[in-house]
Design a protein around this motif. Sequence first.
Motif, PDB file in Angstrom:
ATOM      1  N   PHE A   1     -10.031  -5.515  -4.490  1.00  0.00           N
ATOM      2  CA  PHE A   1      -8.734  -6.179  -4.361  1.00  0.00           C
ATOM      3  C   PHE A   1      -7.739  -5.633  -5.384  1.00  0.00           C
ATOM      4  O   PHE A   1      -6.564  -5.408  -5.064  1.00  0.00           O
ATOM      5  N   GLU A   2      -8.198  -5.435  -6.606  1.00  0.00           N
ATOM      6  CA  GLU A   2      -7.299  -4.897  -7.632  1.00  0.00           C
ATOM      7  C   GLU A   2      -6.841  -3.489  -7.267  1.00  0.00           C
ATOM      8  O   GLU A   2      -5.658  -3.142  -7.433  1.00  0.00           O
ATOM      9  N   GLU A   3      -7.762  -2.680  -6.757  1.00  0.00           N
ATOM     10  CA  GLU A   3      -7.401  -1.316  -6.349  1.00  0.00           C
ATOM     11  C   GLU A   3      -6.374  -1.332  -5.221  1.00  0.00           C
ATOM     12  O   GLU A   3      -5.440  -0.526  -5.203  1.00  0.00           O
ATOM     13  N   ARG A   4      -6.547  -2.256  -4.268  1.00  0.00           N
ATOM     14  CA  ARG A   4      -5.583  -2.364  -3.167  1.00  0.00           C
ATOM     15  C   ARG A   4      -4.217  -2.753  -3.700  1.00  0.00           C
ATOM     16  O   ARG A   4      -3.184  -2.215  -3.260  1.00  0.00           O
ATOM     17  N   MET A   5      -4.199  -3.715  -4.617  1.00  0.00           N
ATOM     18  CA  MET A   5      -2.926  -4.166  -5.170  1.00  0.00           C
ATOM     19  C   MET A   5      -2.180  -3.001  -5.824  1.00  0.00           C
ATOM     20  O   MET A   5      -0.980  -2.781  -5.575  1.00  0.00           O
ATOM     21  N   GLU A   6      -2.883  -2.229  -6.642  1.00  0.00           N
ATOM     22  CA  GLU A   6      -2.250  -1.104  -7.331  1.00  0.00           C
ATOM     23  C   GLU A   6      -1.804  -0.022  -6.344  1.00  0.00           C
ATOM     24  O   GLU A   6      -0.760   0.609  -6.536  1.00  0.00           O
ATOM     25  N   ARG A   7      -2.564   0.167  -5.300  1.00  0.00           N
ATOM     26  CA  ARG A   7      -2.248   1.204  -4.308  1.00  0.00           C
ATOM     27  C   ARG A   7      -1.036   0.826  -3.457  1.00  0.00           C
ATOM     28  O   ARG A   7      -0.170   1.677  -3.186  1.00  0.00           O
ATOM     29  N   PHE A   8      -0.964  -0.432  -3.050  1.00  0.00           N
ATOM     30  CA  PHE A   8       0.037  -0.817  -2.057  1.00  0.00           C
ATOM     31  C   PHE A   8       1.329  -1.364  -2.646  1.00  0.00           C
ATOM     32  O   PHE A   8       2.358  -1.381  -1.964  1.00  0.00           O
ATOM     33  N   TYR A   9       1.305  -1.783  -3.903  1.00  0.00           N
ATOM     34  CA  TYR A   9       2.516  -2.358  -4.488  1.00  0.00           C
ATOM     35  C   TYR A   9       3.691  -1.370  -4.472  1.00  0.00           C
ATOM     36  O   TYR A   9       4.809  -1.745  -4.081  1.00  0.00           O
ATOM     37  N   PRO A  10       3.488  -0.097  -4.856  1.00  0.00           N
ATOM     38  CA  PRO A  10       4.625   0.845  -4.802  1.00  0.00           C
ATOM     39  C   PRO A  10       5.161   1.056  -3.389  1.00  0.00           C
ATOM     40  O   PRO A  10       6.377   1.233  -3.208  1.00  0.00           O
ATOM     41  N   ILE A  11       4.281   1.041  -2.383  1.00  0.00           N
ATOM     42  CA  ILE A  11       4.740   1.186  -0.998  1.00  0.00           C
ATOM     43  C   ILE A  11       5.595  -0.012  -0.604  1.00  0.00           C
ATOM     44  O   ILE A  11       6.647   0.130   0.022  1.00  0.00           O
ATOM     45  N   LEU A  12       5.139  -1.178  -0.995  1.00  0.00           N
ATOM     46  CA  LEU A  12       5.872  -2.403  -0.676  1.00  0.00           C
ATOM     47  C   LEU A  12       7.258  -2.391  -1.310  1.00  0.00           C
ATOM     48  O   LEU A  12       8.254  -2.789  -0.689  1.00  0.00           O
TER      49      LEU A  12
ATOM     50  N   ILE B   1       8.551 -14.259   1.822  1.00  0.00           N
ATOM     51  CA  ILE B   1       7.395 -14.212   2.709  1.00  0.00           C
ATOM     52  C   ILE B   1       6.164 -13.929   1.857  1.00  0.00           C
ATOM     53  O   ILE B   1       6.276 -13.382   0.756  1.00  0.00           O
ATOM     54  N   ARG B   2       5.004 -14.314   2.377  1.00  0.00           N
ATOM     55  CA  ARG B   2       3.730 -14.000   1.719  1.00  0.00           C
ATOM     56  C   ARG B   2       2.895 -13.131   2.636  1.00  0.00           C
ATOM     57  O   ARG B   2       2.798 -13.405   3.837  1.00  0.00           O
ATOM     58  N   ILE B   3       2.333 -12.067   2.077  1.00  0.00           N
ATOM     59  CA  ILE B   3       1.380 -11.255   2.835  1.00  0.00           C
ATOM     60  C   ILE B   3       0.085 -11.139   2.034  1.00  0.00           C
ATOM     61  O   ILE B   3       0.098 -11.119   0.801  1.00  0.00           O
ATOM     62  N   SER B   4      -1.021 -11.083   2.755  1.00  0.00           N
ATOM     63  CA  SER B   4      -2.337 -11.019   2.111  1.00  0.00           C
ATOM     64  C   SER B   4      -2.911  -9.616   2.241  1.00  0.00           C
ATOM     65  O   SER B   4      -2.976  -9.067   3.351  1.00  0.00           O
ATOM     66  N   TYR B   5      -3.325  -9.036   1.102  1.00  0.00           N
ATOM     67  CA  TYR B   5      -4.002  -7.738   1.171  1.00  0.00           C
ATOM     68  C   TYR B   5      -5.519  -7.892   1.179  1.00  0.00           C
ATOM     69  O   TYR B   5      -6.253  -6.927   0.909  1.00  0.00           O
ATOM     70  N   ALA B   6      -5.972  -9.102   1.532  1.00  0.00           N
ATOM     71  CA  ALA B   6      -7.391  -9.284   1.855  1.00  0.00           C
ATOM     72  C   ALA B   6      -7.578  -8.849   3.305  1.00  0.00           C
ATOM     73  O   ALA B   6      -7.946  -9.635   4.184  1.00  0.00           O
ATOM     74  N   THR B   7      -7.271  -7.603   3.546  1.00  0.00           N
ATOM     75  CA  THR B   7      -7.207  -7.008   4.875  1.00  0.00           C
ATOM     76  C   THR B   7      -7.723  -5.581   4.775  1.00  0.00           C
ATOM     77  O   THR B   7      -7.576  -4.940   3.726  1.00  0.00           O
ATOM     78  N   ASP B   8      -8.312  -5.084   5.829  1.00  0.00           N
ATOM     79  CA  ASP B   8      -8.769  -3.695   5.839  1.00  0.00           C
ATOM     80  C   ASP B   8      -7.645  -2.780   5.330  1.00  0.00           C
ATOM     81  O   ASP B   8      -6.512  -2.842   5.846  1.00  0.00           O
ATOM     82  N   PRO B   9      -7.899  -1.943   4.308  1.00  0.00           N
ATOM     83  CA  PRO B   9      -6.822  -1.142   3.705  1.00  0.00           C
ATOM     84  C   PRO B   9      -6.068  -0.261   4.704  1.00  0.00           C
ATOM     85  O   PRO B   9      -4.843  -0.114   4.594  1.00  0.00           O
ATOM     86  N   ALA B  10      -6.788   0.326   5.671  1.00  0.00           N
ATOM     87  CA  ALA B  10      -6.110   1.175   6.651  1.00  0.00           C
ATOM     88  C   ALA B  10      -5.142   0.359   7.497  1.00  0.00           C
ATOM     89  O   ALA B  10      -4.008   0.790   7.769  1.00  0.00           O
ATOM     90  N   LEU B  11      -5.564  -0.849   7.888  1.00  0.00           N
ATOM     91  CA  LEU B  11      -4.690  -1.724   8.665  1.00  0.00           C
ATOM     92  C   LEU B  11      -3.518  -2.209   7.824  1.00  0.00           C
ATOM     93  O   LEU B  11      -2.390  -2.322   8.314  1.00  0.00           O
ATOM     94  N   PHE B  12      -3.792  -2.514   6.547  1.00  0.00           N
ATOM     95  CA  PHE B  12      -2.727  -3.004   5.681  1.00  0.00           C
ATOM     96  C   PHE B  12      -1.658  -1.932   5.501  1.00  0.00           C
ATOM     97  O   PHE B  12      -0.454  -2.225   5.572  1.00  0.00           O
ATOM     98  N   GLU B  13      -2.080  -0.691   5.294  1.00  0.00           N
ATOM     99  CA  GLU B  13      -1.110   0.395   5.148  1.00  0.00           C
ATOM    100  C   GLU B  13      -0.320   0.578   6.443  1.00  0.00           C
ATOM    101  O   GLU B  13       0.897   0.810   6.413  1.00  0.00           O
ATOM    102  N   GLN B  14      -1.002   0.453   7.580  1.00  0.00           N
ATOM    103  CA  GLN B  14      -0.313   0.539   8.868  1.00  0.00           C
ATOM    104  C   GLN B  14       0.721  -0.576   9.010  1.00  0.00           C
ATOM    105  O   GLN B  14       1.832  -0.348   9.499  1.00  0.00           O
TER     106      GLN B  14
END
Length: 394
Positions: A299-310, A370-383
């Motif tokens: 989860f921490e890795e996802r947060m760090e990976r996706f925050y800049p994209i967001l 809005i709230r989004i959850s990154y407790a989601t498959d990383p490939a789907l979350f990036e999509q």
Amino acid sequence: MDLPLSKRVQKIAASPTLAITAKAREMKQSGIDVIALGAGEPDFNTPQNIIDAAVDSMNKGYTKYTATTGIPELKQAIIDKLKQDQFLTYKPSQIFVGTGAKHVLYCAFQAILNPGDEVIVPVPYWVTYPEQIKLAGGEPIFVETGFDADFKITAANFEQAVTPKTRAIVLNSPNNPTGMTYSKAELLAIGEVAEKHGIYIISDEIYEKLYYGDKSDLVSIASLSDALYELTIVINGVSKAYAMTGWRIGYAAAAEPIIAVMGRLADHLTSNPTANAQYAAVEAYNGDQSVPESMYKAFEERMERFYPILESIPGFKPKKPSGAFYFFIDVSEAVRLKGFESADVLADKLLNDAFVAVVPGSGFGMPDYIRISYATDPALFEQALNRMKDFMKN
């Protein structure tokens, strides 16, 4: 024929998170490629050793009623966990095991509130707090926080909101929906106000294991003084920490009189939590922790990976979380850019046009978010992020 219904229950709002999840599921079943970012549950399965413990308990015949407030083995496992992680000492008579943390919270509010009692609820809040307070005859008193305050109530805000009717304050750290966490210093200051006025603290610590900072910085307010130990009702459970949302095991740790009343209430509400789920929870706390810990790291890795994209999505202004698995995003600029009436309309358009399900902030008391959850498959979350970016650029 129009038959009369309870006015009390008719005043209760539906859960927006469950509603969004249900609508996304319906669209998927009809063949629409929806990516759901609404649910507040890990996308990992329950660790196998926990599943095996439940099966073993059934094979041994542990399928009957148990004590309403939980089996002794689970109470002891919770006591050991609280001692090890929060340096808190409790007796079995101070532990209440319920059918999920939501049920435990309900029993706690019922135990401490009388009609007209006020409960201070920092905004944003988990959607269920106000409704459960109202069901117990209490009145939620909302205290605004805001983006620049990291969505956290201060001791000064707390003090200003206190009246002779104030009975309790709700603290949730790490927080849903924001992912923000109170420091020890912040909790000490809030605790001083609670001690001064004799106010209960409902400390919802369900996301406690999902914290990205130094674990020594994460404390329970109940551990900070003897007075706060007596005033605090600690709420926790296995749902988020062990990917066991469907098992429905939560608990409260508090002073004996509170736990006794909660137990008597549960006698007439639910009786005991499911027996095999309790034995599974024993294994969760006492068994191998390597799989859950790998989940927290993911989860921490996802947060760090996706925050800049967001951050790069036009009109989106997120706050970087320090725990849980949510991004809470100010979309007021996105609403303006699109010419929509509200963030609720934006959320509806994202679902129906971009096929991404998000939860409107109005359900958490902050309608511009809005709230989004990154407790989601990383490939789907990036999509999903790419779909939202394309939607905003279109």
